[in-house]
Design a protein around this motif. Structure first.
Motif, short mmCIF file in Angstrom:
data_model
loop_
_atom_site.label_atom_id
_atom_site.label_comp_id
_atom_site.label_asym_id
_atom_site.label_seq_id
_atom_site.Cartn_x
_atom_site.Cartn_y
_atom_site.Cartn_z
N ARG A 25 3.41 8.75 -9.64
CA ARG A 25 4.60 8.91 -10.48
C ARG A 25 4.43 8.17 -11.81
O ARG A 25 4.80 8.69 -12.87
CB ARG A 25 5.84 8.32 -9.78
N GLU A 54 12.88 11.03 -11.13
CA GLU A 54 12.25 9.83 -10.58
C GLU A 54 13.12 9.16 -9.51
O GLU A 54 12.65 8.31 -8.77
CB GLU A 54 11.96 8.81 -11.70
N GLY A 55 14.39 9.50 -9.47
CA GLY A 55 15.27 8.98 -8.42
C GLY A 55 15.65 7.52 -8.59
O GLY A 55 15.96 6.83 -7.61
N MET A 104 13.77 9.56 -3.99
CA MET A 104 12.61 8.68 -3.77
C MET A 104 12.94 7.68 -2.65
O MET A 104 14.02 7.12 -2.64
CB MET A 104 12.28 7.91 -5.04
N ALA A 106 1.03 3.90 -3.03
CA ALA A 106 0.73 5.32 -2.82
C ALA A 106 1.86 6.21 -3.35
O ALA A 106 1.61 7.29 -3.89
CB ALA A 106 0.50 5.58 -1.34
N ALA A 107 3.09 5.76 -3.21
CA ALA A 107 4.22 6.57 -3.66
C ALA A 107 4.43 6.46 -5.17
O ALA A 107 4.77 7.44 -5.83
CB ALA A 107 5.48 6.12 -2.93
N GLY A 119 11.21 14.30 -2.86
CA GLY A 119 10.21 13.98 -3.89
C GLY A 119 9.07 14.96 -3.87
O GLY A 119 8.63 15.38 -2.81
N PHE A 120 8.65 15.38 -5.04
CA PHE A 120 7.57 16.36 -5.08
C PHE A 120 6.20 15.71 -5.22
O PHE A 120 5.22 16.37 -5.40
CB PHE A 120 7.79 17.40 -6.18
N PHE A 121 6.16 14.38 -5.20
CA PHE A 121 4.86 13.69 -5.21
C PHE A 121 4.57 13.24 -3.78
O PHE A 121 5.44 12.70 -3.11
CB PHE A 121 4.89 12.45 -6.11
N SER A 122 3.37 13.48 -3.41
CA SER A 122 2.99 13.07 -2.06
C SER A 122 2.86 11.55 -1.98
O SER A 122 2.31 10.93 -2.87
CB SER A 122 1.67 13.74 -1.71
N ALA A 123 3.41 10.96 -0.93
CA ALA A 123 3.34 9.52 -0.75
C ALA A 123 2.37 9.17 0.36
O ALA A 123 2.52 8.18 1.05
CB ALA A 123 4.72 8.95 -0.47
N GLU A 124 1.39 10.01 0.54
CA GLU A 124 0.42 9.79 1.61
C GLU A 124 -0.50 8.63 1.23
O GLU A 124 -1.03 8.58 0.12
CB GLU A 124 -0.41 11.06 1.81
N VAL A 125 -0.66 7.71 2.17
CA VAL A 125 -1.49 6.53 1.90
C VAL A 125 -2.94 6.88 2.23
O VAL A 125 -3.36 6.81 3.38
CB VAL A 125 -1.01 5.32 2.74
N HIS A 127 0.84 -1.21 0.00
CA HIS A 127 0.00 0.00 0.00
C HIS A 127 0.87 1.25 0.00
O HIS A 127 0.59 2.21 -0.73
CB HIS A 127 -0.93 0.01 1.22
N LEU A 138 3.94 21.13 -10.52
CA LEU A 138 4.82 20.35 -9.64
C LEU A 138 6.29 20.61 -9.97
O LEU A 138 7.17 20.37 -9.15
CB LEU A 138 4.52 18.85 -9.78
#
Lengths: 177, 169
Positions: free
Chosen positions: A33, A135-136, B1, A28-29, B32-38, A24, A109
């Motif tokens: 992407r 993307e790392g 990441m 979510a991460a 990281g500029f994307f939120s990884a909030e579940v 999960h 972004l």
């Protein structure tokens, strides 16, 4: 019934990322992407492609060594197939941040300056650079995604770096690593 | 990441330094500029995809009807091949027997013809020999005798016979 079958499966092979909770977190991460990555390839339905990539990954019976790289590679292949099903698939991320084709939703972004700098790079270098910096992903993972040798990935990144330096300091001394 | 999968390759320090340098050149923030909030929505979607993958895996594992048909048809094919082989063998055997019978028939016919021919020549020979022999020789040296039992009265003893001369002698 479905929950029962899920329960019957061995925990170790439940997901490629480990336990369900870890999956999960990874989902979510990675999902946003991957959607963004598919959109940058000009996919009409980037969400569908990202979801399909996850299903393909988890459907596999043999374990995947690098799930993240596998997901990126699958999204890339599916996006290219959707875009040009009958044409040559061997193209780089040419449309990344190109006007009119880039992901409008993700524009806020990234800084405008970043987009402008990326846009000036050669398409071949741009793709490797994007995966490495934004993307790392590691060199090995990028090599796996693009199906090229690691040395080629490194070369592309270093050339991109040289181009960036040239932009920032035109005519100045090159500081190649 | 953040490291999402445990098998993720550990990067070299020089690669990390290169990334930082490039991030600086591009102006990309290091985090990281994307939120990884579940979020619950993402969890629900993840679960849906996981179930879909499980369903597809089960479907993929199920044996295909083609294979089932092949498996069912294999004994029938073997039986047909066996029957065919046996039939061919029987036909060869019947052909050989027919040939033998035919050969035997022709042999019998040939023998019969030979025998008839032999009989014919023998009878002709016999006739020729008989024609060449004189009558006296033909009748033989010993005079033929005819013995006629004569019935006598009761006083006559049994075994008493009367010798008569042959007719024409």
């Amino acid at each position: 019934m479905e929950d029962m079958e899920s329960f019957m499966q061995p925990l170790k092979s439940e997901t490629p990322f480990g336990e369900v909770s870890e999956f999960h977190e990874a989902f979510a991460a990675l999902y946003p992407r991957l959607v963004s990555y598919a959109r940058r390839y000009g996919a009409t339905f980037p969400e569908d492609i990202a979801q399909e990539a996850f299903v393909i990954l988890m459907q596999r019976i043999e374990p995947v060594e690098h799930p993240t790289a596998f997901l990126y590679g699958t999204v890339r292949t599916l996006s290219l197939t959707e875009r040009r099903p009958m044409k040559n698939q061997n193209l780089s991320l040419e449309i990344v941040l190109e006007p009119g084709k880039g992901p409008e939703a993700d524009d806020d972004l990234l800084h405008r300056e970043v987009r402008e700098r990326m846009k000036t790079l050669s398409p071949t270098f741009r793709e490797a650079l994007w995966l490495f910096v934004v993307e790392g992903l590691s060199i090995k993972e990028i090599a796996e995604i693009l199906s090229i040798p690691e040395a080629t990935v490194k070369t592309r990144i270093f050339r991109a770096k040289a181009q960036l330096r040239e932009q920032l300091n035109p005519g100045g001394e090159h500081a190649l690593a | 990441m953040p490291s999402l999968d445990t098998n993720r390759i550990q990067e070299l320090e020089e690669d990390c330094a290169l990334r930082s340098e490039l991030q600086g050149l591009l102006g990309v923030p290091e985090q990281g500029f994307f939120s990884a909030e579940v979020t619950p929505e993402l969890v629900a979607l993840a679960e849906e995809l996981r179930h879909e993958a499980n369903r597809r895996r089960r479907v993929a594992r199920r044996p295909q009807p083609t294979w089932l048909l092949l498996a069912a048809g294999l004994p029938l094919a073997f039986a047909l091949v066996g029957l065919g082989t046996w039939g061919i063998q029987q036909k060869h055997r019947a052909d050989a027997l027919a040939q033998a019978v035919e050969a035997k028939n022709s042999e019998v016919q040939r023998t019969a013809a030979q025998a008839a021919q032999d009989r014919q020549s023998l009878s002709e020979l016999k006739l020729a020999v008989l024609e060449k022999q004189p009558l006296k020789r033909r009748t033989g040296s010993r005079p033929a005798e005819l013995v006629i039992p004569v019935e006598h009265p009761a006083a006559t003893q049994l075994g008493q016979t009367e010798q008569v001369k042959a007719v024409g002698r």
